[in-house]
Enzyme design. Structure first.
Site, PDB file in Angstrom:
ATOM      1  N   SER A   1       0.661  -1.396   0.043  1.00 37.67           N
ATOM      2  CA  SER A   1      -0.086   0.148  -0.005  1.00 37.67           C
ATOM      3  C   SER A   1       0.891   1.306  -0.094  1.00 37.67           C
ATOM      4  CB  SER A   1      -0.780   0.090   1.115  1.00 37.67           C
ATOM      5  OG  SER A   1      -0.017  -0.135   2.402  1.00 37.67           O
TER       6      SER A   1
ATOM      7  N   HIS B   1      -2.772  -3.138  -5.866  1.00 39.21           N
ATOM      8  CA  HIS B   1      -3.135  -2.741  -4.783  1.00 39.21           C
ATOM      9  C   HIS B   1      -4.499  -2.747  -4.528  1.00 39.21           C
ATOM     10  CE1 HIS B   1      -3.800   0.729  -1.293  1.00 39.21           C
ATOM     11  NE2 HIS B   1      -3.759  -0.394  -0.718  1.00 39.21           N
TER      12      HIS B   1
ATOM     13  N   GLU C   1      -5.528  -0.178  -7.409  1.00 35.29           N
ATOM     14  CA  GLU C   1      -4.521   0.883  -7.807  1.00 35.29           C
ATOM     15  C   GLU C   1      -3.562  -0.105  -8.590  1.00 35.29           C
ATOM     16  OE1 GLU C   1      -3.346   4.592  -5.433  1.00 35.29           O
ATOM     17  OE2 GLU C   1      -3.295   3.085  -4.170  1.00 35.29           O
TER      18      GLU C   1
ATOM     19  N   ASN D   1      -3.265   6.102  -0.522  1.00 34.81           N
ATOM     20  CA  ASN D   1      -2.743   6.362   0.903  1.00 34.81           C
ATOM     21  C   ASN D   1      -2.077   7.604   1.094  1.00 34.81           C
ATOM     22  OD1 ASN D   1      -3.652   4.069   2.330  1.00 34.81           O
ATOM     23  ND2 ASN D   1      -2.140   3.011   1.364  1.00 34.81           N
TER      24      ASN D   1
END
Length: 296
Positions: A118, A139, A151, A189
């Protein structure tokens, strides 16, 4: 691609295995801990039961999904026939590098190696592989069987062909892939953890309480879950790890973890997984919260 190897039977790993298996792929779920594998399969079965209760799948679908998964404790045995390997181990740089060193030795150099990291650099992970052009970030979001976003992160050497292959594969899983470049935290993130960290700072500074902060964000910003509750769900240790990766990568103080977050992690208050974080979770409440995610 027909055969998928997933390394790690934790929350993300069993969710990824579940998703591939439910979509007709043969999955080898690998973890060095036999008990983790047993727990992972039980979690998959429980989540499939919730889907049956909801009416989204049948008993036959559940049976087929479970039968599509074989578990292994030896990484070499688990990846021998894989067309794609997806690493979903703990968010720890050295652990992931060690896994990819092993994969580089075991797997044919044309096998695509994906990581569910992540925040950690795809380029760094690929640097220990003999053909770094086949390494890519994949991800998934938690809970994997429900959340649509994936992702897709290109490392510095990742080829167009590998990227296109993984983008198309993600669509076959019913996901919406979004291609991003390799910078700390990627997109999800890099934005999310700043919000979570600032929410913790707001609590730390005494501006408002936990429920008040979450209520403002849910009702005022239309978030389905407040940032502090979401941090509990992600795991406060994971949040801390991601913030540290971004702080180290950007050398910018805005990514520095709040002292309250650091102390909570040191005290073992990690959120849902430990039974206590910003909220208190009994086993019944923990199961109830997970069930609600699958009802959406």
């Amino acid at each position: 691609m027909k055969n998928i190897a997933v390394i790690g039977a934790g929350t993300m790993g069993n969710g990824i295995a579940h998703t591939f298996a439910q979509n007709g792929f043969k999955v080898c779920l690998i973890d060095i801990n036999e008990k983790s594998l047993e727990k992972g399969i039980m979690t998959i079965a429980t989540n499939l039961d919730r889907m049956i209760a909801k009416g989204s799948i049948t008993e036959a679908d559940k049976k087929a999904t479970i039968e599509n998964i074989i578990t292994y404790t030896d990484i070499k045995d688990g990846v021998v026939n894989a067309d794609l390997v997806v690493e979903a181990a703990t968010e720890n740089v050295e652990l992931k590098l060690n896994i990819f060193r092993q994969l580089s030795e075991i797997c044919d150099e044309n096998i695509i190696l994906a990581t569910n990291t992540s925040s950690i650099s795809i380029t760094q992970i690929a640097s220990v592989v003999n053909n770094p052009s086949r390494v890519i970030g994949m991800h998934f979001m938690n809970p994997v069987p429900i959340m649509k976003l994936v992702e897709i992160i290109r490392g510095y050497n990742t080829t167009d062909q590998v990227t296109e292959t993984i983008m198309e594969l993600s669509k076959k899983l019913g996901k919406v892939p979004v291609e991003v470049n390799d910078y700390p935290g990627f997109v999800a993130n890099r934005i999310l953890m700043l919000m979570i960290n600032e929410s913790i700072e707001t609590l730390y500074n005494g501006v408002a309480g936990v429920q008040e902060i979450d209520t403002v964000m849910k009702l005022g910003m239309a978030h389905p879950m407040g940032p502090l509750q979401l941090a509990d769900f992600i795991g406060l240790d994971v949040c801390l790890s991601i913030l540290n990766v971004m702080y180290d990568g950007f050398k910018n103080p805005k990514y520095a973890p709040c002292p309250l977050l650091v102390n909570m992690v040191m005290a073992g208050k990690l959120g849902v997984k430990s039974g206590e974080g910003f909220y208190d979770y009994s086993e019944s409440k923990k199961a109830e919260k997970v069930a609600k995610m699958f009802e959406k």
